[in-house]
Each structure stands twice: as structure tokens, then as C-alpha cells.
Scaffold this motif. Sequence first.
Motif, PDB file in Angstrom:
ATOM      1  N   SER A  54       0.833  -1.206   0.000  1.00 23.48           N
ATOM      2  CA  SER A  54       0.000   0.000   0.000  1.00 23.48           C
ATOM      3  C   SER A  54       0.862   1.248   0.000  1.00 23.48           C
ATOM      4  CB  SER A  54      -0.898   0.026   1.237  1.00 23.48           C
ATOM      5  OG  SER A  54      -1.771  -1.049   1.237  1.00 23.48           O
ATOM      6  N   ASN A  55       1.884   1.239   0.838  1.00 17.55           N
ATOM      7  CA  ASN A  55       2.759   2.396   0.932  1.00 17.55           C
ATOM      8  C   ASN A  55       3.575   2.570  -0.344  1.00 17.55           C
ATOM      9  OD1 ASN A  55       3.597   4.638   2.487  1.00 17.55           O
ATOM     10  ND2 ASN A  55       5.545   3.617   2.853  1.00 17.55           N
ATOM     11  N   VAL A  56       3.998   1.471  -0.956  1.00 14.60           N
ATOM     12  CA  VAL A  56       4.757   1.556  -2.209  1.00 14.60           C
ATOM     13  C   VAL A  56       3.888   2.191  -3.294  1.00 14.60           C
ATOM     14  CG1 VAL A  56       5.772   0.163  -4.065  1.00 14.60           C
ATOM     15  CG2 VAL A  56       6.350  -0.323  -1.689  1.00 14.60           C
ATOM     16  N   HIS A  57       2.626   1.765  -3.380  1.00 19.66           N
ATOM     17  CA  HIS A  57       1.720   2.345  -4.385  1.00 19.66           C
ATOM     18  C   HIS A  57       1.522   3.839  -4.113  1.00 19.66           C
ATOM     19  CE1 HIS A  57      -1.513   2.714  -7.288  1.00 19.66           C
ATOM     20  NE2 HIS A  57      -2.208   3.339  -6.355  1.00 19.66           N
ATOM     21  N   TYR A  58       1.318   4.191  -2.858  1.00 23.73           N
ATOM     22  CA  TYR A  58       1.121   5.593  -2.490  1.00 23.73           C
ATOM     23  C   TYR A  58       2.355   6.420  -2.850  1.00 23.73           C
ATOM     24  CZ  TYR A  58       0.001   9.709   0.334  1.00 23.73           C
ATOM     25  OH  TYR A  58      -0.255  10.985   0.751  1.00 23.73           O
ATOM     26  N   GLN A  59       3.533   5.911  -2.490  1.00 25.15           N
ATOM     27  CA  GLN A  59       4.765   6.631  -2.788  1.00 25.15           C
ATOM     28  C   GLN A  59       4.990   6.751  -4.294  1.00 25.15           C
ATOM     29  OE1 GLN A  59       6.409   8.403  -0.656  1.00 25.15           O
ATOM     30  NE2 GLN A  59       5.079   7.679   0.972  1.00 25.15           N
ATOM     31  N   GLY A 113       5.376  10.158  -6.230  1.00 23.50           N
ATOM     32  CA  GLY A 113       6.517  10.353  -7.125  1.00 23.50           C
ATOM     33  C   GLY A 113       6.096  10.813  -8.511  1.00 23.50           C
ATOM     34  N   VAL A 114       5.043  10.215  -9.046  1.00 25.24           N
ATOM     35  CA  VAL A 114       4.538  10.635 -10.360  1.00 25.24           C
ATOM     36  C   VAL A 114       4.092  12.093 -10.307  1.00 25.24           C
ATOM     37  CG1 VAL A 114       2.639  10.324 -12.019  1.00 25.24           C
ATOM     38  CG2 VAL A 114       3.874   8.336 -11.151  1.00 25.24           C
ATOM     39  N   MET A 115       3.348  12.420  -9.273  1.00 25.47           N
ATOM     40  CA  MET A 115       2.849  13.781  -9.116  1.00 25.47           C
ATOM     41  C   MET A 115       4.018  14.769  -8.998  1.00 25.47           C
ATOM     42  SD  MET A 115       0.405  15.068  -6.065  1.00 25.47           S
ATOM     43  CE  MET A 115       1.670  14.640  -4.878  1.00 25.47           C
ATOM     44  N   GLN A 143      -8.496   4.055 -10.615  1.00 23.96           N
ATOM     45  CA  GLN A 143      -7.607   3.135  -9.902  1.00 23.96           C
ATOM     46  C   GLN A 143      -7.042   2.078 -10.848  1.00 23.96           C
ATOM     47  OE1 GLN A 143      -7.264  -0.051  -8.181  1.00 23.96           O
ATOM     48  NE2 GLN A 143      -5.876   0.749  -6.650  1.00 23.96           N
ATOM     49  N   ALA A 144      -7.865   1.537 -11.737  1.00 25.12           N
ATOM     50  CA  ALA A 144      -7.389   0.535 -12.696  1.00 25.12           C
ATOM     51  C   ALA A 144      -6.357   1.135 -13.649  1.00 25.12           C
ATOM     52  CB  ALA A 144      -8.570  -0.039 -13.485  1.00 25.12           C
ATOM     53  N   THR A 145      -6.597   2.360 -14.082  1.00 24.84           N
ATOM     54  CA  THR A 145      -5.645   3.044 -14.961  1.00 24.84           C
ATOM     55  C   THR A 145      -4.329   3.295 -14.236  1.00 24.84           C
ATOM     56  OG1 THR A 145      -7.475   4.106 -16.108  1.00 24.84           O
ATOM     57  CG2 THR A 145      -5.303   5.101 -16.382  1.00 24.84           C
ATOM     58  N   THR A 146      -4.424   3.732 -12.999  1.00 23.89           N
ATOM     59  CA  THR A 146      -3.222   3.985 -12.204  1.00 23.89           C
ATOM     60  C   THR A 146      -2.427   2.704 -11.994  1.00 23.89           C
ATOM     61  OG1 THR A 146      -4.344   5.784 -11.081  1.00 23.89           O
ATOM     62  CG2 THR A 146      -2.375   4.926 -10.018  1.00 23.89           C
ATOM     63  N   GLU A 165       3.191  -1.033 -15.789  1.00 22.13           N
ATOM     64  CA  GLU A 165       3.906  -0.885 -17.051  1.00 22.13           C
ATOM     65  C   GLU A 165       5.286  -0.276 -16.868  1.00 22.13           C
ATOM     66  OE1 GLU A 165       3.250   1.686 -21.077  1.00 22.13           O
ATOM     67  OE2 GLU A 165       1.504   0.680 -20.235  1.00 22.13           O
ATOM     68  N   PHE A 166       5.440   0.585 -15.871  1.00 23.22           N
ATOM     69  CA  PHE A 166       6.711   1.257 -15.660  1.00 23.22           C
ATOM     70  C   PHE A 166       7.614   0.556 -14.648  1.00 23.22           C
ATOM     71  CE2 PHE A 166       4.251   4.730 -17.541  1.00 23.22           C
ATOM     72  CZ  PHE A 166       5.146   5.127 -18.510  1.00 23.22           C
TER      73      PHE A 166
END
Length: 194
Positions: free
Chosen positions: A8-13, A17-19, A183-186, A192-193
Motif C-alpha cells: 500500500s505504501n509503495v503504491h502511495y509513494q 513520485g509521479v505527481m 484506480q485501474a488506470t493507475t 507498465e513502468f
Amino acid sequence: MIRAATRSNVHYQWGVGVMTSLAITTVVKLIVSTAALSMALVVTLELAFGYGATTPLPSIVQWTSMVAAYIMGAFWWFGPWPTLGQAFAFVVIADLAIFGATITANFAPEVTLGKCTFLIPMGMLAGFFFDKWRLAAHIALCLLGTSIVAVYIVLERDVDTFVAAVLWAPIVVTLTGFVLILQATTQSTRLEFE
């Protein structure tokens, strides 16, 4: 449990990071702040123009919701970017405050149910930054709150069940569909990256 929390934290970070890499952190903070302050302003106007709750307990709920929205708006406007726990707490408190302010206002039933659309900006935040479990909690709160409001206007305000369903359905579809697509797009972009 620890693995899910770490994921969860990795996804949030990753989202943060993207932002940050797109240099839109300030813009996102201002959008979230504006959404919270708009909620507070609506309740302030309700109270000022006689649409506030008429009994003590609903009045307390309405005032508490308004004050919470002003505090959250100021936090997002002036504060640092929140941690995952703070962001999740913000969304949950905002969901509850929106529900509380919505069900206690002395408005026509259609307006009462329509105010549930304030949940959409919270869903945008949750849909992009949260893992599926936190997003599921937000969606469950939205569905529960919106459904309670719909049942309330049928039972207490004598709105026809069909009319309530016609008002309820597009709000629920928008609240859930939009955040799930986001959420699915994110998630797919992130995978992908990686």
C-alpha cells in the motif's frame, strides 16, 4: 498483513513520485483543499440562509462537519503533503463529514441526495493514490452513506421510491465507476513502468 501494508505504501509513494515528477503537487493540494473548503462553504451558507438543522443533535453534526471541512481545507492548502495514513484518515473523515452535513441539512430531498456528489473529489484522491483495500473502504462508505440518504428521503421526506432510485443510481454509478476506472488506470500504468 505487513506485506499488504508495505505494498500500500509503495503504491502511495509511487503516486506521490509521479505527481512530483510532473511538478503538480501544489496544484493537486490546491484542488483537494478547494474541494474541502467548498464543502465547508456550502454548510456555512446552509446555516446562514436558514437551511441548517433545526434540532440540537443534527445541528452539532452539521457544525462539526463544517469545522472539520475548514480544518481539512486549511491542512491541504498550507500543510505538507500527507503520509498515507493521514491521507486515508482525511478521506474517511471527509466521507463521514459529507454524509453528516448532507443528512442533517434542511433542504429539498433532491438537493439532499445531490450533495452526495461532494464525495467525488475524495474518490479522485482515493482512486489515484490508494491501494484496493483503502479504495474499497472509501467506496463502501460512499455507497452506505448515499444509500442511507436515499432511504431517509423516502421514509422521512415522502419521496417516491422510484424518484429516490432515479436520483440515487447516477450518483452511485459516478462515485464508484469513476474511482474504479481511475484506480485501474493507475495500477496498469504503474505496472507498465515497473
